[in-house]
Design an enzyme around this catalytic site. Structure first.
Site, PDB file in Angstrom:
ATOM      1  N   PHE A  51       0.861  -1.206   0.054  1.00 15.97           N
ATOM      2  CA  PHE A  51       0.065  -0.048   0.146  1.00 15.97           C
ATOM      3  C   PHE A  51       0.922   1.265   0.084  1.00 15.97           C
ATOM      4  O   PHE A  51       0.373   2.472  -0.362  1.00 15.97           O
ATOM      5  CB  PHE A  51      -1.116   0.013   1.173  1.00 15.97           C
ATOM      6  CG  PHE A  51      -0.287   0.328   2.537  1.00 15.97           C
ATOM      7  CD1 PHE A  51      -0.382   1.753   2.698  1.00 15.97           C
ATOM      8  CD2 PHE A  51       0.202  -0.596   3.381  1.00 15.97           C
ATOM      9  CE1 PHE A  51       0.132   2.175   4.169  1.00 15.97           C
ATOM     10  CE2 PHE A  51       0.752  -0.025   4.852  1.00 15.97           C
ATOM     11  CZ  PHE A  51       1.021   1.302   4.774  1.00 15.97           C
ATOM     12  N   LYS A  52       2.245   1.167   0.298  1.00 22.42           N
ATOM     13  CA  LYS A  52       3.037   2.349   0.551  1.00 22.42           C
ATOM     14  C   LYS A  52       3.149   3.014  -1.019  1.00 22.42           C
ATOM     15  O   LYS A  52       3.488   4.287  -0.908  1.00 22.42           O
ATOM     16  CB  LYS A  52       4.509   1.908   1.142  1.00 22.42           C
ATOM     17  CG  LYS A  52       4.635   1.165   2.253  1.00 22.42           C
ATOM     18  CD  LYS A  52       4.325   1.922   3.602  1.00 22.42           C
ATOM     19  CE  LYS A  52       4.873   1.316   4.527  1.00 22.42           C
ATOM     20  NZ  LYS A  52       4.289   0.054   5.055  1.00 22.42           N
ATOM     21  N   ASP A  53       2.760   2.382  -2.197  1.00 20.57           N
ATOM     22  CA  ASP A  53       2.998   2.795  -3.267  1.00 20.57           C
ATOM     23  C   ASP A  53       2.112   3.970  -3.471  1.00 20.57           C
ATOM     24  O   ASP A  53       2.093   4.895  -4.384  1.00 20.57           O
ATOM     25  CB  ASP A  53       2.631   1.902  -4.543  1.00 20.57           C
ATOM     26  CG  ASP A  53       4.241   0.886  -4.578  1.00 20.57           C
ATOM     27  OD1 ASP A  53       5.121   1.300  -4.532  1.00 20.57           O
ATOM     28  OD2 ASP A  53       3.813  -0.373  -4.758  1.00 20.57           O
TER      29      ASP A  53
END
Ligand code: PLP
Length: 459
Positions: A110-112
């Site tokens: 999810f960091k993207d």
């Protein structure tokens, strides 16, 4: 709109300032002095928007002084053009489980979603126009690769990524140490994630060093990351078309779930935010007992959550302590002098209005993965499985809960193989070359070694 520090309300900063600095002077975290609250009519019209248009509306509230709306919209479209899902995220129904898949970006976590936008904001805000910016970031495994994918080969930007040596998964390390360009430096610190984060915070607080290298940060203490993560709470809530929805969030540094708290403040009628932790359960303990006491970090099968100092919790404290910067400051000085702080019962009760917190052990996580695979032939990653496990253990029916799918299972293939006995194929959009040589340097767990390393590379 101005921003202030959780430990000093009289300091004033612009969005560009806080974007570049990450951490406030004196160690506090930045918060906006105003959070837009939508009424029902506005929520109805937001619910009709595509992901990119919704992201534009929400993020614009926080940076409207510096970015024009149309330009923000094209920046967002550009940021998400490499995602496998056209709508960036996807909600999948697996039996009773509503899984919010947040892992369709270039590095499968999810960091993207925030980091791709941040990468483009560095260019848009022209922060590196005249002078090279040196970004220093600590990672428990996923932030590093997302930052590298977003910042690799950008002009006038160097990125130094500190990860805990031998404490992240093989695929996490492989992605991180093979995809970067010449401006990327991977450093394996002989310590834990907390050690890496501590070093980064110390460097930020050393004014002379920070200015000397024109230092910037993209850890989840950077408010811009949280802002980008607010969007998918709105998006998934609207898609489910019902009320009384809770969210279960695999949690480490309290960044992702804090974005849900801000969404609620903005008027999204979220029921509960469920903090799922692994054995490193400082958040579970503080939310259930009021005592915030970091323990030593234990290794688990969910390495991205192997954290004992959950930095963004300070942003919640600010509101729980009636917006008193001096009370936040005094708890934080307790934390540094006594290695703990305690909340009063009424403060704990206030937290519990919005949050529940549940610890999920490795064994429980494994049985969740196993069960879902056996029943539905669907594979979830261990972090996501803690989110499911937390709901099963304490909350209620999965039906009214959205579980945040924080990483693609391929990133944790070793664990998955042990549970279901099968090798996973790499998703097509991951441009990973398994044979490529990994580049990283191993250095000691010390602030001065990191400083020397950075100075050596940038001279
Ligand atoms: C970073 C991460 C988390 C924890 O998110 P926080 O914002 O630090 O609470 C959970 N799962 C995965 C896969 C992650 O990469």
């Amino acid at each position: 709109m101005n921003y202030f520090s959780t430990r000093n309300k009289s300091l004033k900063f612009s969005f560009k300032d806080i974007f570049l600095r990450g951490l406030a002077p004196g160690g506090g975290l930045f918060l906006p002095n105003e959070i837009k609250k939508y009424n029902q009519e506005e929520l109805n019209s937001l619910s009709q928007l595509s992901y990119n248009d919704l992201a534009t509306e929400i993020i614009f509230n926080f940076c409207s002084d510096e970015i024009k709306k149309e330009e923000l919209n094209s920046l967002i479209q550009k940021s998400y053009s490499s995602f496998k899902e056209k709508e960036v995220v996807n909600i999948k129904k697996i039996g009773n489980l509503n899984l919010l898949e947040l892992y369709h970006g270039p590095t499968l976590a999810f960091k993207d979603i925030a980091m791709q936008v941040i990468g483009n904001m560095y260019d848009y805000l022209e922060v590196a126009k005249d002078k090279t910016v040196n970004i220093v970031v600590a990672t428990s495994g996923d932030t590093g690769s997302a930052a590298i994918a977003a910042l690799s080969n950008r002009k006038n930007i160097n990125l130094f990524v500190l990860h805990p040596h031998n404490k992240i998964s093989n695929i996490q390390r492989k992605i991180m140490t093979t995809i970067g360009g010449a401006n990327i430096y991977n450093i394996a610190i002989e310590g834990s994630f907390d050690d890496c984060q501590k070093i980064v915070k110390q460097l930020f607080n050393e004014d002379s060093f920070r200015t000397k290298i024109n230092m910037s940060g993209v850890n989840s203490i950077n408010w811009a990351r949280i802002v980008c993560q607010i969007v998918y709470y709105f998006y998934s809530f609207f898609k489910l078309k019902k009320n009384n929805i809770s969210f279960s969030v695999p949690t480490g540094n309290f960044g992702d779930i804090y974005a849900g708290y801000v969404a609620k403040k903005m008027g999204l009628p979220i029921n509960k935010l469920i903090v799922a932790t692994n054995k490193n359960d400082i958040l579970q303990r503080v939310i259930n007992t009021g005592e915030y006491k970091p323990d030593t970090v234990k290794a688990t099968i969910t390495p991205s959550m192997d954290i004992q100092v959950a930095s963004n919790f300070e942003r919640l404290l600010y509101y729980i302590l009636d917006e008193s910067d001096s009370k936040v400051g005094s708890l934080m000085s307790d934390l540094s002098s006594k290695s703990l702080f305690s909340l009063e019962k009424k403060e704990v009760d206030k937290i519990k209005k919005d949050f529940e917190a549940v610890k999920v052990t490795d064994e429980e996580t494994i049985s969740v993965i196993d069960e879902i695979y056996k029943e539905h032939k669907f594979i979830i990653d261990p972090h996501t499985a803690t989110g499911v496990g937390a709901v099963k253990k304490s909350f209620k029916n999965l039906v009214d809960v959205v579980v945040l799918g924080t990483a693609h299972p391929f990133k944790f293939s070793d664990t998955i193989k042990k549970v279901i006995g099968k090798n996973l194929d790499s998703p097509e959009h991951l441009k990973l070359n398994m044979d490529k040589k990994e580049t990283f340097d191993i250095i000691g767990n010390s602030n001065s070694e990191v400083k020397n390393y950075i100075l050596d590379k940038i001279q």
